[in-house]
Design a protein around this motif. Sequence first.
Motif, mmCIF file in Angstrom:
data_model
loop_
_atom_site.group_PDB
_atom_site.id
_atom_site.type_symbol
_atom_site.label_atom_id
_atom_site.label_comp_id
_atom_site.label_asym_id
_atom_site.label_seq_id
_atom_site.Cartn_x
_atom_site.Cartn_y
_atom_site.Cartn_z
ATOM 1 N N UNK A 37 1.901 1.731 -8.849
ATOM 2 C CA UNK A 37 1.035 0.556 -8.842
ATOM 3 C C UNK A 37 -0.332 0.862 -8.271
ATOM 4 N N UNK A 38 -1.370 0.328 -8.923
ATOM 5 C CA UNK A 38 -2.742 0.583 -8.466
ATOM 6 C C UNK A 38 -3.507 -0.709 -8.236
ATOM 7 N N UNK A 55 -7.940 6.343 -2.831
ATOM 8 C CA UNK A 55 -8.838 6.364 -3.995
ATOM 9 C C UNK A 55 -8.120 5.855 -5.246
ATOM 10 N N UNK A 56 -8.813 4.994 -5.989
ATOM 11 C CA UNK A 56 -8.245 4.463 -7.220
ATOM 12 C C UNK A 56 -7.446 3.187 -7.050
ATOM 13 N N UNK A 57 -7.163 2.773 -5.799
ATOM 14 C CA UNK A 57 -6.414 1.541 -5.557
ATOM 15 C C UNK A 57 -7.374 0.352 -5.558
ATOM 16 N N UNK A 58 -7.078 -0.640 -6.397
ATOM 17 C CA UNK A 58 -7.886 -1.855 -6.430
ATOM 18 C C UNK A 58 -7.246 -2.939 -5.580
ATOM 19 N N UNK A 59 -8.005 -3.508 -4.657
ATOM 20 C CA UNK A 59 -7.494 -4.581 -3.791
ATOM 21 C C UNK A 59 -8.380 -5.807 -3.973
ATOM 22 N N UNK A 60 -7.757 -6.935 -4.295
ATOM 23 C CA UNK A 60 -8.484 -8.189 -4.489
ATOM 24 C C UNK A 60 -8.075 -9.176 -3.402
ATOM 25 N N UNK A 101 0.836 -1.202 0.000
ATOM 26 C CA UNK A 101 0.000 0.000 0.000
ATOM 27 C C UNK A 101 0.873 1.254 0.000
ATOM 28 N N UNK A 102 1.999 1.223 0.730
ATOM 29 C CA UNK A 102 2.914 2.371 0.737
ATOM 30 C C UNK A 102 3.423 2.665 -0.674
#
Length: 694
Positions: free
Chosen positions: A55-56, A222-227, A47-48
Amino acid sequence: MSSDYSARHLSVLEGLEAVRKRPGMYIGSTDARGLMHCLWEIIDNSVDEALAGHGSEIEVILHDDGSVEVRDRGRGVPVDVEPKTGLSGVEVVYTKLHAGGKFGSGSYAASGGLHGVGASVVNALSERLDVEVDRGGKTWAMSFHRGEPGRFADPAGTEPSPSAPFAPFEEASELRVVGKVAKGVTGTRVRYWADSQIFTKGAAFQLDELIGRARQTAFLVPGLGITVLDRRGEEPEEHRFRYDGGISEFVEHLATDGPVTDVWRLTGDGRFTETVPVLSEGGAMVPTEVERHCHVDIALRWGTGYDTVFRSFVNIIATPKGGTHQAGFEQGLLKFIRAQVEQNARRLKVGTDKVEKDDALAGLTAVLTVRLAEPQFEGQTKEVLGTPAVRSIVASVVTKSLGERFASTKRDDKAQTALVLDKVVAEMKARISARTHKETQRRKNALETSSLPAKLADCRSTDVAQSELFIVEGDSALGTAKLARDSEHQALLPIRGKILNVQKASVADMLGNAECAAIIQTIGAGSGRTFDITQARYGKVIIMSDADVDGAHIRTLLLTLFFRYMRPMIEEGRVFAAVPPLHRVIVQNPGSKPNDVIYTYSEAELAGVLADVKRRGRKYQDPIQRYKGLGEMDADQLATTTMDRSHRTLRRVNVADAEQAGRVFELLMGNEVAPRKEFIVESANGLSRDRIDA
C-alpha cells in the motif's frame, strides 16, 4: 465500566481494564498530547504496512463529530481464527495486549510497532471503535465499546454514533461480512471516538501537529502518499503529502539558513547479535542469540547559521530525546572532524585546542534514520532508543561515508569539505574567544564598577526571580514610568524608537547597534551561542510600547532580537508584552461622591462599557480620553493599568513551535522581499479594516 462487561470477556478485558485505570503508562497523558499519541498508534500501523511494501496511500479524516478515521491499502488485519485464543485476528489485535504480527514472526522486517499494545490501547480508551477490513474478496467489520466487542444499533440512515444502543456479544463474537470487494483489493479502515471519561475536557486533535507528523512521515517513506482531511469546520480542509526524494528533501525543508554544502547522504549497514527470550515448543522462555541487521541512512548539510537542527528516527518512529543512534552519530562525526582538523592544522591555523561537539554541529541540519527488527525503546512512547549495538554501527557508517566524501577528487566535494572545516574551526575559535572574553569581563566587573548603560534606571533588589526589566519606548514614557514603578523590583531601560532589524543584519551590525548592545548588556547573559540564561539579571523582561501600529512594530523588532539572540528567555517564558489601555472612561457619580474610572483595551470593550453605563442610567464625561501613547498617561494611571503587579495585564510570549516561528520571522523580517510581498498581497483580503488602528 465493569457492569457493562459480560462474563465471557472478563479474561480478555483484564488487561484493557488496567489500561483504563493507568492510561498515562501507555499514552503519556490524558490531555491533547495523549489523544494525539493514540492517533499516531493507529497511523503507525498503516505506515508499517507501507514500509513492508504493502500500500502506498494513507488517508486520515477528522470528522465533525469528534471521531477520527484512518484508511490504508495494506494487507488488512487477519480475519481468520487465531488458534491459541479461538478468536478472529481482528478481535485479538484490538482486545489483547501484547498481540500482533511484529514479534519476530517474519511479517515485518522493521516496524514502529514493537509491544503489540497500540491498537488495543486505543480501543480500550475509545467510547466506540469500528474496524472494517477488506480481505479475501469481502469486507469484514467489527465494533467495540470501551474495548468490548459487540454490536451498536445505529438507526437506519444515520451516521454511526457512540451513543447508539450497544449490546455485547454473549456466547461468541461475530466478525460480520458487510460487503464485497474486487479480488486482490485489501486494506483496513479504523474509526474511533475517544472516551470522554478518560481524556480531559477540551482535549482535541491538533491539526497543525497532525499535518507536521504526516509531512514528516511522507519524507521518511519515499513514495508514500498521506492525505489529511479535516471536516470539522464549515469548509473541509485537505492536505496531501508525497515526497520521492526522501530525507534529502526533509533536510532542505528543515534548513532555514543559507547553504555551505549540498545535502550529503551517508548510508551503510551493520550486523550485531543480541540475546532475546524465545518461546520454545514446551512453553518455556529460552535465551537465544539472534543476528540482527541494522540499516543506517543519514542526510545532512551545513549552513551559514549556528543553530543545529537534528531529527532522529527508528523505523520512522521519531526519537526526540535521542538514544544510542544519536550518540553514535555525534561520536562518529566528532571523531572524524577532529582527525580532519589535525591533518589540516597548518592551513587552518589551529593550535592545541580541540574541536568540541557543539563546534562540529553548529549550522548542521541532519536527519538520521535507522531500521532494524525489534529495537529496544525506553517505554511505550518510544522517545529514546536503547539498543546498545546501534551506537557503534552508526558511528562506523558516519566515519566511513564522510571519509569517502573528504577523500573525493571532485572539485565540488573538495571545495565543500574545505568550507566545512573552515566553519568548524571558526566556531571553535569563536567559542574560545567568547569564553576568554567572558572570563575577562567577570574579572573586570569584580574589580571595577559595572558597565551598565547610562540610561538604565536599575532596581534595588538583587533577587532575580522578583526583578523585572521594562523596555520602554522613548524618554517621555521613561519619565512617567520612573514615577509609576516599584523601584525595589522594577528596572527601566528606554530605547529610541525602532531598533535594528536583526533578522537582516549581521552579528557585527547587531553588536554595533547602540540599542541592541544596551539590551544585551543590561540583561547580562550574553547573546547567540554564548547566551547563558543562568546569568540573566532579571526574572522578567517586559516590552512596554505604545498601543498603536508603531508600538506593535517596535515590539516585533524587539521580539526578533530576543528570538534570534536570546531565545532561551522566550523558551522559559520570561519575556512579556505589557498591555496598556486604549481608553479612559470617567463615569460621573451624583453629589460629592468621586467619579468612577474605567479603562478599556479595545474598541469592542469600550462600546460594551458605554452601553452598560447608559443602561444603568449613568452619565460619562465626553469626549472619552483615547491614549495614543504611554507618555499621555500620568504616573498614577500608568502604575494602575500597566505596572502595578496587582492590577496589570501581561501577555507571555511563547514559542510553541520554534521552527514555525523561525520561518515566520524570516518571512516578515528577513532579506527576501518577494515572499513577504506575496504574503501581504494574499493576506490582504482576509484582513478586517476594523483591526487597523488608523
